[in-house]
Design a protein around this motif. Structure first.
Motif, mmCIF file in Angstrom:
data_model
loop_
_atom_site.group_PDB
_atom_site.id
_atom_site.type_symbol
_atom_site.label_atom_id
_atom_site.label_comp_id
_atom_site.label_asym_id
_atom_site.label_seq_id
_atom_site.Cartn_x
_atom_site.Cartn_y
_atom_site.Cartn_z
ATOM 1 N N ASN A 64 -2.586 -6.113 8.658
ATOM 2 C CA ASN A 64 -4.221 -6.041 9.156
ATOM 3 C C ASN A 64 -4.618 -4.707 9.516
ATOM 4 O O ASN A 64 -5.529 -4.339 9.923
ATOM 5 C CB ASN A 64 -4.471 -6.822 10.254
ATOM 6 C CG ASN A 64 -4.044 -8.549 10.173
ATOM 7 O OD1 ASN A 64 -4.489 -8.991 9.397
ATOM 8 N ND2 ASN A 64 -3.078 -9.105 10.982
ATOM 9 N N LYS A 65 -3.887 -3.906 8.435
ATOM 10 C CA LYS A 65 -4.140 -2.231 8.877
ATOM 11 C C LYS A 65 -4.831 -1.803 7.443
ATOM 12 O O LYS A 65 -4.357 -1.938 6.625
ATOM 13 C CB LYS A 65 -3.169 -1.449 9.031
ATOM 14 C CG LYS A 65 -2.596 -1.579 10.782
ATOM 15 C CD LYS A 65 -1.554 -0.610 10.862
ATOM 16 C CE LYS A 65 -1.251 -0.669 12.539
ATOM 17 N NZ LYS A 65 -0.482 -1.887 12.788
ATOM 18 N N ALA A 66 -5.886 -1.107 7.435
ATOM 19 C CA ALA A 66 -6.352 -0.079 6.381
ATOM 20 C C ALA A 66 -5.276 0.976 6.131
ATOM 21 O O ALA A 66 -4.634 1.355 7.015
ATOM 22 C CB ALA A 66 -7.750 0.096 6.603
ATOM 23 N N HIS A 68 0.832 10.484 13.557
ATOM 24 C CA HIS A 68 1.180 10.299 15.185
ATOM 25 C C HIS A 68 2.880 10.231 15.357
ATOM 26 O O HIS A 68 3.452 11.131 16.202
ATOM 27 C CB HIS A 68 0.775 9.228 15.730
ATOM 28 C CG HIS A 68 0.845 9.097 17.140
ATOM 29 N ND1 HIS A 68 0.425 10.013 18.057
ATOM 30 C CD2 HIS A 68 1.676 8.402 17.949
ATOM 31 C CE1 HIS A 68 0.685 9.694 19.292
ATOM 32 N NE2 HIS A 68 1.617 9.027 19.328
ATOM 33 N N ASN A 80 -2.568 7.218 10.018
ATOM 34 C CA ASN A 80 -2.640 7.763 11.313
ATOM 35 C C ASN A 80 -1.474 7.571 12.444
ATOM 36 O O ASN A 80 -1.082 8.218 12.966
ATOM 37 C CB ASN A 80 -3.869 7.367 11.885
ATOM 38 C CG ASN A 80 -5.092 8.070 11.325
ATOM 39 O OD1 ASN A 80 -4.877 9.021 10.701
ATOM 40 N ND2 ASN A 80 -6.401 7.284 11.387
ATOM 41 N N VAL A 81 -1.235 6.014 12.037
ATOM 42 C CA VAL A 81 0.380 5.790 12.962
ATOM 43 C C VAL A 81 1.493 6.533 12.430
ATOM 44 O O VAL A 81 2.257 7.227 13.277
ATOM 45 C CB VAL A 81 0.576 4.286 12.668
ATOM 46 C CG1 VAL A 81 1.665 4.017 13.300
ATOM 47 C CG2 VAL A 81 -0.573 3.348 13.372
ATOM 48 N N GLU A 93 -5.977 4.103 6.038
ATOM 49 C CA GLU A 93 -6.220 5.383 6.837
ATOM 50 C C GLU A 93 -5.476 4.859 8.311
ATOM 51 O O GLU A 93 -5.013 5.952 8.866
ATOM 52 C CB GLU A 93 -7.527 5.347 7.181
ATOM 53 C CG GLU A 93 -8.366 5.713 5.951
ATOM 54 C CD GLU A 93 -8.909 4.712 4.873
ATOM 55 O OE1 GLU A 93 -8.365 3.312 5.316
ATOM 56 O OE2 GLU A 93 -9.456 4.950 4.205
ATOM 57 N N GLU A 94 -5.550 3.749 8.886
ATOM 58 C CA GLU A 94 -4.942 3.402 10.030
ATOM 59 C C GLU A 94 -3.566 3.436 10.064
ATOM 60 O O GLU A 94 -2.838 4.020 10.882
ATOM 61 C CB GLU A 94 -5.330 1.878 10.404
ATOM 62 C CG GLU A 94 -6.654 1.643 10.831
ATOM 63 C CD GLU A 94 -6.989 0.006 11.213
ATOM 64 O OE1 GLU A 94 -6.795 -0.380 12.437
ATOM 65 O OE2 GLU A 94 -7.152 -0.662 10.233
ATOM 66 N N THR A 95 -2.845 2.975 8.839
ATOM 67 C CA THR A 95 -1.409 3.173 8.872
ATOM 68 C C THR A 95 -1.105 4.593 8.662
ATOM 69 O O THR A 95 0.023 5.059 9.270
ATOM 70 C CB THR A 95 -0.894 2.472 7.658
ATOM 71 O OG1 THR A 95 -1.370 1.084 7.612
ATOM 72 C CG2 THR A 95 0.656 2.398 7.284
ATOM 73 N N VAL A 130 1.766 -3.675 8.303
ATOM 74 C CA VAL A 130 0.810 -3.067 7.791
ATOM 75 C C VAL A 130 -0.431 -4.138 7.665
ATOM 76 O O VAL A 130 -1.314 -4.050 6.500
ATOM 77 C CB VAL A 130 0.867 -2.488 6.414
ATOM 78 C CG1 VAL A 130 1.591 -1.254 6.835
ATOM 79 C CG2 VAL A 130 1.752 -3.205 5.537
ATOM 80 N N SER A 145 0.930 -1.278 0.020
ATOM 81 C CA SER A 145 -0.001 0.087 0.065
ATOM 82 C C SER A 145 0.689 1.316 -0.081
ATOM 83 O O SER A 145 0.347 2.370 0.656
ATOM 84 C CB SER A 145 -1.006 -0.040 1.272
ATOM 85 O OG SER A 145 -1.867 -1.175 1.163
ATOM 86 N N TYR A 195 -2.849 9.352 0.192
ATOM 87 C CA TYR A 195 -3.683 9.838 1.547
ATOM 88 C C TYR A 195 -2.696 10.830 2.407
ATOM 89 O O TYR A 195 -3.502 11.802 2.808
ATOM 90 C CB TYR A 195 -3.954 8.500 2.454
ATOM 91 C CG TYR A 195 -4.897 8.742 3.687
ATOM 92 C CD1 TYR A 195 -6.185 8.318 3.406
ATOM 93 C CD2 TYR A 195 -4.122 9.183 4.770
ATOM 94 C CE1 TYR A 195 -6.919 8.628 4.325
ATOM 95 C CE2 TYR A 195 -5.254 9.223 5.904
ATOM 96 C CZ TYR A 195 -6.529 9.111 5.762
ATOM 97 O OH TYR A 195 -7.186 9.241 6.834
#
Length: 266
Positions: free
Chosen positions: A250-252, A262, A258-259, A254-256, A248, A154, A161
């Motif tokens: 099991n992450k969408a 952060h 955000n990590v 958007e989740e990755t 990554v 991804s 994104y």
């Protein structure tokens, strides 16, 4: 009908005036026209040049000038030359000043300053496209973030994104047969993010990708031994860089993202 000439004058880029002029022209069928934009007007010289062109070509002028002195000069000269001249911004500013009972700032290009956030986002998206998939290693030095990973982790959607967050992102594919660009080991490691993935999950993703392309899932690309080889090489590369690595599996996207956000904000 002969081609109609329209001259768009502005003390900024002239985009607003041109859009209004085009909207007006769209109401006239069969009009063959040519628009010439004359931006960043700061004195009378370009106004005089435009007036001369309009006179020679029987053209009309549309303008957005916030400086009252330049507006007055253009309007007076247009009458003198017998040229149709449309003040797109002046009457609106005058009416607003009357209703708001407040003086305008009379500063050119404010709409673009207000939209600076938008233009930064567009610039970041263009950057992500230009430096996608390791196309040009020169982007690594200019990037805010460099994503590193094997195929199908991804990298590209993540780059896009993050670009929407106004971050310039380059991404570099890791392939055992190809040495990573030297630039990758010369930048600040905190800018680099490794994207790790479970071998079985990657195998599943690649098989689906091959099916979508109408190919059999037995290709080397989806071979589990090959995947292990790629991931082993990936581990060596990120260890050499000394960068943070995110799983990554099991992450969408958007989740990755955000990590990553952060991490860099921290």
């Amino acid at each position: 009908m002969a081609e109609q000439f329209v001259y768009v004058l502005s003390d900024s880029v002239g985009e607003t005036a041109e859009l209004v002029v085009k909207a007006g022209l769209s109401q006239f069928n069969g009009i063959d026209y040519k628009i010439s934009r004359i931006p960043y007007i700061e004195d009378r010289k370009p106004i005089d040049d435009a007036l001369q062109l309009a006179k020679e070509n029987n053209g009309l002028i549309g303008f957005t000038l916030v400086d009252p002195a330049l507006r007055e000069y253009l309007n007076e000269k247009a009458i003198e030359f017998g040229i149709e001249c449309i003040d797109i911004m002046g009457p609106m500013i005058a009416s607003m000043e009357k209703v708001f009972m407040k003086s305008p700032r009379l500063e050119a290009g404010l709409v673009h300053k207000l939209d600076e956030d938008y233009f930064k986002r567009v610039e970041a998206i263009e950057f992500a496209v230009k430096y996608d998939d390791g196309r040009d290693p020169r982007g690594i030095a200019r990037a805010d973030i460099i994503l590193v990973g094997v195929s199908r982790t991804s990298k590209t959607p993540l780059s896009q994104y993050l670009a929407l967050k106004r971050l310039k992102v380059a991404n570099v594919p890791i392939v055992p047969e190809v040495d990573p660009p030297e630039e990758l080991f010369m930048v600040d490691p905190s800018k680099c993010i490794g994207l790790r993935i479970n071998p079985e999950k990657l195998n599943e993703i690649r098989k689906e990708r091959l099916k979508a392309l109408g190919l059999g899932d037995q290709a080397t690309y989806a071979n589990l031994d090959r995947i292990h080889q790629e991931l082993d090489y990936f581990n060596k590369v990120v260890d050499r860089i000394g960068c943070k690595v995110i799983d990554v599996s099991n992450k969408a996207v958007e989740e990755t993202a955000n990590v990553i956000l952060h991490t860099i904000h921290k």
